[in-house]
Scaffold this active site. Structure first.
Site, PDB file in Angstrom:
ATOM      1  N   THR A 188       0.815  -1.216   0.000  1.00 48.34           N
ATOM      2  CA  THR A 188       0.000   0.000   0.000  1.00 48.34           C
ATOM      3  C   THR A 188       0.848   1.267   0.000  1.00 48.34           C
ATOM      4  O   THR A 188       1.871   1.347   0.674  1.00 48.34           O
ATOM      5  CB  THR A 188      -0.921  -0.001   1.227  1.00 48.34           C
ATOM      6  OG1 THR A 188      -1.687  -1.193   1.225  1.00 48.34           O
ATOM      7  CG2 THR A 188      -1.854   1.196   1.204  1.00 48.34           C
ATOM      8  N   SER A 231      -6.181   0.119  -2.770  1.00 53.56           N
ATOM      9  CA  SER A 231      -6.706  -1.066  -3.455  1.00 53.56           C
ATOM     10  C   SER A 231      -6.237  -1.141  -4.900  1.00 53.56           C
ATOM     11  O   SER A 231      -6.184  -2.216  -5.490  1.00 53.56           O
ATOM     12  CB  SER A 231      -8.236  -1.047  -3.410  1.00 53.56           C
ATOM     13  OG  SER A 231      -8.693  -1.093  -2.075  1.00 53.56           O
ATOM     14  N   PHE A 287       0.954   2.386   5.891  1.00 51.74           N
ATOM     15  CA  PHE A 287       0.058   1.406   6.511  1.00 51.74           C
ATOM     16  C   PHE A 287       0.701   0.016   6.543  1.00 51.74           C
ATOM     17  O   PHE A 287       0.011  -0.997   6.384  1.00 51.74           O
ATOM     18  CB  PHE A 287      -1.287   1.311   5.773  1.00 51.74           C
ATOM     19  CG  PHE A 287      -2.145   2.545   5.860  1.00 51.74           C
ATOM     20  CD1 PHE A 287      -2.055   3.416   6.929  1.00 51.74           C
ATOM     21  CD2 PHE A 287      -3.068   2.812   4.867  1.00 51.74           C
ATOM     22  CE1 PHE A 287      -2.863   4.547   7.013  1.00 51.74           C
ATOM     23  CE2 PHE A 287      -3.889   3.944   4.938  1.00 51.74           C
ATOM     24  CZ  PHE A 287      -3.787   4.810   6.015  1.00 51.74           C
ATOM     25  N   ILE A 343     -27.410  -3.799  23.974  1.00 53.29           N
ATOM     26  CA  ILE A 343     -28.037  -4.666  24.975  1.00 53.29           C
ATOM     27  C   ILE A 343     -27.479  -4.379  26.369  1.00 53.29           C
ATOM     28  O   ILE A 343     -28.204  -4.381  27.363  1.00 53.29           O
ATOM     29  CB  ILE A 343     -27.846  -6.146  24.588  1.00 53.29           C
ATOM     30  CG1 ILE A 343     -28.726  -6.479  23.367  1.00 53.29           C
ATOM     31  CG2 ILE A 343     -28.171  -7.074  25.760  1.00 53.29           C
ATOM     32  CD1 ILE A 343     -28.459  -7.841  22.751  1.00 53.29           C
ATOM     33  N   GLY A 359     -26.287  -1.518  27.315  1.00 47.80           N
ATOM     34  CA  GLY A 359     -26.491  -0.136  27.700  1.00 47.80           C
ATOM     35  C   GLY A 359     -25.158   0.546  27.956  1.00 47.80           C
ATOM     36  O   GLY A 359     -24.151   0.238  27.319  1.00 47.80           O
ATOM     37  N   GLY A 360     -25.138   1.465  28.935  1.00 48.54           N
ATOM     38  CA  GLY A 360     -23.923   2.225  29.208  1.00 48.54           C
ATOM     39  C   GLY A 360     -22.731   1.363  29.548  1.00 48.54           C
ATOM     40  O   GLY A 360     -21.589   1.700  29.195  1.00 48.54           O
ATOM     41  N   GLU A 403      -7.411  -5.346   3.478  1.00 51.42           N
ATOM     42  CA  GLU A 403      -7.552  -6.553   2.635  1.00 51.42           C
ATOM     43  C   GLU A 403      -8.692  -6.399   1.626  1.00 51.42           C
ATOM     44  O   GLU A 403      -9.338  -7.375   1.249  1.00 51.42           O
ATOM     45  CB  GLU A 403      -7.762  -7.806   3.495  1.00 51.42           C
ATOM     46  CG  GLU A 403      -6.564  -8.192   4.329  1.00 51.42           C
ATOM     47  CD  GLU A 403      -5.322  -8.501   3.504  1.00 51.42           C
ATOM     48  OE1 GLU A 403      -5.462  -8.880   2.330  1.00 51.42           O
ATOM     49  OE2 GLU A 403      -4.203  -8.365   4.049  1.00 51.42           O
ATOM     50  N   GLU A 405     -16.507  -2.141  -0.587  1.00 52.90           N
ATOM     51  CA  GLU A 405     -16.862  -1.751  -1.962  1.00 52.90           C
ATOM     52  C   GLU A 405     -16.097  -2.586  -2.985  1.00 52.90           C
ATOM     53  O   GLU A 405     -16.660  -3.005  -4.015  1.00 52.90           O
ATOM     54  CB  GLU A 405     -16.584  -0.257  -2.163  1.00 52.90           C
ATOM     55  CG  GLU A 405     -17.513   0.666  -1.412  1.00 52.90           C
ATOM     56  CD  GLU A 405     -17.211   0.748   0.085  1.00 52.90           C
ATOM     57  OE1 GLU A 405     -18.089   1.181   0.841  1.00 52.90           O
ATOM     58  OE2 GLU A 405     -16.083   0.369   0.497  1.00 52.90           O
TER      59      GLU A 405
END
Length: 387
Positions: A126, A132, A156, A341, A343-344, A367, A371
């Protein structure tokens, strides 16, 4: 395809899961808090992974690996994927199988030390202007006599800070095709410390704390012809031959994290009481659990089928893209719903959910983005019709 695990697969899954829970989980809080994986922890856990036979288990038996078939390897990857990424990727290293494409001399210098835990590798493709679109890479290598001169920048690049060498892909010319000019690509081994090769700190990432990325700079970096991996101008062939299953590896590790988050959600829904009953009795929570289970099962089946077909020689690019796309998007959904589920409390670092939620974001990018995966799938559907 048989859906029941073999005795060997069950043993590998149980051994790997026990190792992850015993040796990796205890270090997660430190890595998450500091964003750093200390070298002493790496060495300690690496030694235990080697002793347990889990280190470099992705490689063939003839080079010292476990010789796992693709489906079993993905099951192993799923269990490792439950833990913090830096811990499982660095301490239980899986050397890049592109090293198998090397000559005997290159294997002695690079492959076998990686298998023994004496060296680390990193893969550099990269660039700032070419993610890509590898054909768009600007970094080049030109030939001078029997040597090659490398110039350009890669970014990267995962764990290049600890890597002893890089496998670097460079543009080495242009060829005319029916669709216009395309760059030729060649792969090179570049040792850390080579003149003209500099490794710089990369970017701070919200995902995968402790798992680093670096910038590699090449300024008239001179290499001998023996540094070429594979054939000159055939870098894409090398990559396509040896790197095809990396999308499945991403899918498998996502399954592990999603399963961990889902289990937390189920247990919490079965224990937490509100308004005089367990919250799992409320349709708003129970339907979330049902949808999470459904998506997790679908991602499992797509990934395991692709792994099985890979070994049969019948896998397609679309098969692997579907698995990667489904698993990464499923992980985002499961992590988010698990937090909802709870919550906080789901956002507190006492639980791994906020980490899994953060870590999930990068999976739809590296990888090959979601898209790109959709492009691969649709292209394979349309090609027989002239599209």
């Amino acid at each position: 395809m048989h859906f029941a695990m073999t005795d060997e697969q069950s043993m590998i899954v149980e051994t790997t899961r026990a190792f992850v829970e015993r040796e990796l989980y205890p270090h997660e809080a430190l890595v998450e808090r500091t964003g750093h994986l200390p070298r002493e922890i790496i060495q300690e856990v690496k030694a235990k992974a080697i002793e347990a036979g889990l280190y470099a288990a992705n490689m063939p038996e003839e080079v010292g690996g476990a010789g796992l078939d693709t489906l079993t390897w993905l099951m192993y990857e799923k269990e490792l994927g439950r833990a913090n990424y830096a811990l499982h990727w660095t301490c239980v290293a899986r050397p890049c199988n592109i090293l198998l494409a090397g000559t005997d001399e290159q294997k002695e210098k690079y492959l076998y030390p990686c298998m023994a835990g004496e060296k680390w590798d990193c893969l550099a493709m990269t660039e700032p202007g070419a993610g890509s679109d590898l054909r768009g890479m600007a970094a080049t290598a030109r030939q001078e006599g029997s040597d090659w001169i490398l110039n350009g920048t890669k970014h990267f690049i995962s764990h290049a800070d600890i890597a002893d060498f890089a496998i670097v892909f460079m543009a080495t010319g242009v060829e005319e095709t029916a669709r216009g000019p395309k760059k030729k690509i060649t792969a090179f081994f570049v040792d850390k410390g080579a003149p003209g090769f500099t490794v710089r700190d990369g970017y701070q990432n919200v995902s995968h704390r402790g798992y680093t990325n670096q910038v590699l700079e090449f300024d008239e970096c001179r290499l001998p012809s023996s540094a070429v991996l594979g054939e000159v101008d055939k870098g894409f062939e090398v990559a396509n031959t040896w790197l095809g299953a990396t999308r499945l590896q991403v899918a498998a590790t996502c399954l592990g994290r999603a399963e961990r988050a889902f289990q937390h959600a189920v247990e919490y829904a079965a224990e937490r009481q509100q308004f005089g009953q367990k919250i799992g009795k409320f349709q708003g929570v129970s339907f979330k659990l049902a949808d999470m289970a459904l998506e997790l099962k679908a991602a499992h089946l797509l990934t395991w089928e692709a792994g099985w077909k890979f070994d049969q020689g019948t896998v397609t690019e679309a098969d692997m893209s579907m698995a990667k796309l489904k698993a990464t998007e499923m992980l985002a959904m499961v992590a988010d719903e698990a937090i909802q589920i709870h919550g906080g409390m789901g956002l507190m670092d006492e639980l791994p959910l906020e980490r899994i939620w953060r870590d999930a974001r990068v999976e739809r990018i590296w990888e090959g983005t979601s898209e790109i995966q959709r492009h691969i799938i649709s292209r394979e559907l349309l090609r027989p019709h002239g599209g």
